[in-house]
Design an enzyme around this catalytic site. Structure first.
Site, mmCIF file in Angstrom:
data_model
loop_
_atom_site.group_PDB
_atom_site.id
_atom_site.type_symbol
_atom_site.label_atom_id
_atom_site.label_comp_id
_atom_site.label_asym_id
_atom_site.label_seq_id
_atom_site.Cartn_x
_atom_site.Cartn_y
_atom_site.Cartn_z
ATOM 1 N N GLU A 20 0.838 -1.200 0.000
ATOM 2 C CA GLU A 20 0.000 0.000 0.000
ATOM 3 C C GLU A 20 0.874 1.253 0.000
ATOM 4 O O GLU A 20 0.561 2.239 -0.669
ATOM 5 C CB GLU A 20 -0.895 0.040 1.242
ATOM 6 C CG GLU A 20 -1.935 -1.047 1.304
ATOM 7 C CD GLU A 20 -2.723 -0.982 2.603
ATOM 8 O OE1 GLU A 20 -3.937 -0.724 2.517
ATOM 9 O OE2 GLU A 20 -2.120 -1.160 3.678
ATOM 10 N N TYR A 54 -12.617 27.522 3.557
ATOM 11 C CA TYR A 54 -12.624 26.149 3.061
ATOM 12 C C TYR A 54 -11.444 25.877 2.143
ATOM 13 O O TYR A 54 -10.986 24.735 2.025
ATOM 14 C CB TYR A 54 -13.950 25.777 2.391
ATOM 15 C CG TYR A 54 -14.408 26.688 1.293
ATOM 16 C CD1 TYR A 54 -13.901 26.569 0.006
ATOM 17 C CD2 TYR A 54 -15.362 27.666 1.524
ATOM 18 C CE1 TYR A 54 -14.318 27.403 -1.011
ATOM 19 C CE2 TYR A 54 -15.793 28.501 0.521
ATOM 20 C CZ TYR A 54 -15.264 28.363 -0.752
ATOM 21 O OH TYR A 54 -15.689 29.203 -1.759
ATOM 22 N N ILE A 72 -4.990 5.641 8.549
ATOM 23 C CA ILE A 72 -5.706 6.866 8.180
ATOM 24 C C ILE A 72 -6.282 7.548 9.421
ATOM 25 O O ILE A 72 -6.554 8.744 9.389
ATOM 26 C CB ILE A 72 -6.774 6.638 7.082
ATOM 27 C CG1 ILE A 72 -7.795 5.580 7.480
ATOM 28 C CG2 ILE A 72 -6.107 6.298 5.769
ATOM 29 C CD1 ILE A 72 -8.919 5.391 6.461
ATOM 30 N N GLU A 73 -6.405 6.811 10.508
ATOM 31 C CA GLU A 73 -6.806 7.427 11.769
ATOM 32 C C GLU A 73 -5.775 8.474 12.202
ATOM 33 O O GLU A 73 -6.120 9.545 12.714
ATOM 34 C CB GLU A 73 -6.938 6.370 12.867
ATOM 35 C CG GLU A 73 -8.089 5.404 12.676
ATOM 36 C CD GLU A 73 -7.725 4.155 11.877
ATOM 37 O OE1 GLU A 73 -6.829 4.217 10.987
ATOM 38 O OE2 GLU A 73 -8.341 3.110 12.125
ATOM 39 N N LYS A 99 -10.986 5.418 2.215
ATOM 40 C CA LYS A 99 -9.938 4.805 1.408
ATOM 41 C C LYS A 99 -10.643 3.951 0.363
ATOM 42 O O LYS A 99 -11.320 2.972 0.701
ATOM 43 C CB LYS A 99 -9.031 3.949 2.291
ATOM 44 C CG LYS A 99 -7.863 3.346 1.572
ATOM 45 C CD LYS A 99 -6.994 2.602 2.581
ATOM 46 C CE LYS A 99 -5.687 2.179 1.985
ATOM 47 N NZ LYS A 99 -4.837 1.534 2.991
#
Length: 119
Positions: A20, A54, A72-73, A99
């Site tokens: 990955e 934004y 990803i946390e 993801k």
């Protein structure tokens, strides 16, 4: 008031497994920042400094998405911490990361994590 950024797309190299980290993947980030406008002039000032920008939320995400992490946390936590530092008046922050196609050889559209902050 809530300022949100939904569906921000990034290609990045986050992942627990070495393959990955080598091949990368597509990620979708959603952010919501809730705050009360300043009572003295509210948003009648028509000034960007009195709200959440934004465009800056997108840049915060982009910087963090380019720094590979195993989880990803962890990425979401760093994004949230950067938003808190930039917008100290934020009362609530929600960061979600999807993801896409996360598991090789499995039919899964996406995985998702969501973290929340409340002052």
């Amino acid at each position: 008031m809530i300022v949100a950024l939904h569906g921000a797309e990034f290609f990045a190299y986050h992942g627990f497994y070495p393959e990955e980290q080598h091949t990368g993947n597509c990620f979708i980030v959603d952010i919501e920042v809730e705050f009360e406008p300043d009572g003295s002039n509210g948003l009648s000032s028509d000034n960007l400094k009195d709200t959440v920008n934004y465009e800056e939320l997108y840049h915060i995400c982009g910087r963090r998405m380019q720094q590979p992490q195993k989880l990803i946390e962890t990425v979401a936590t760093f994004i949230m911490e950067d938003i808190k530092a930039q917008y100290s008046f934020a009362e609530k922050i929600t960061v979600s990361i999807k993801k896409l196609n996360p598991l090789a050889g499995a039919k899964v559209k996406y995985t998702q994590i969501t973290i929340n902050y409340t002052r």
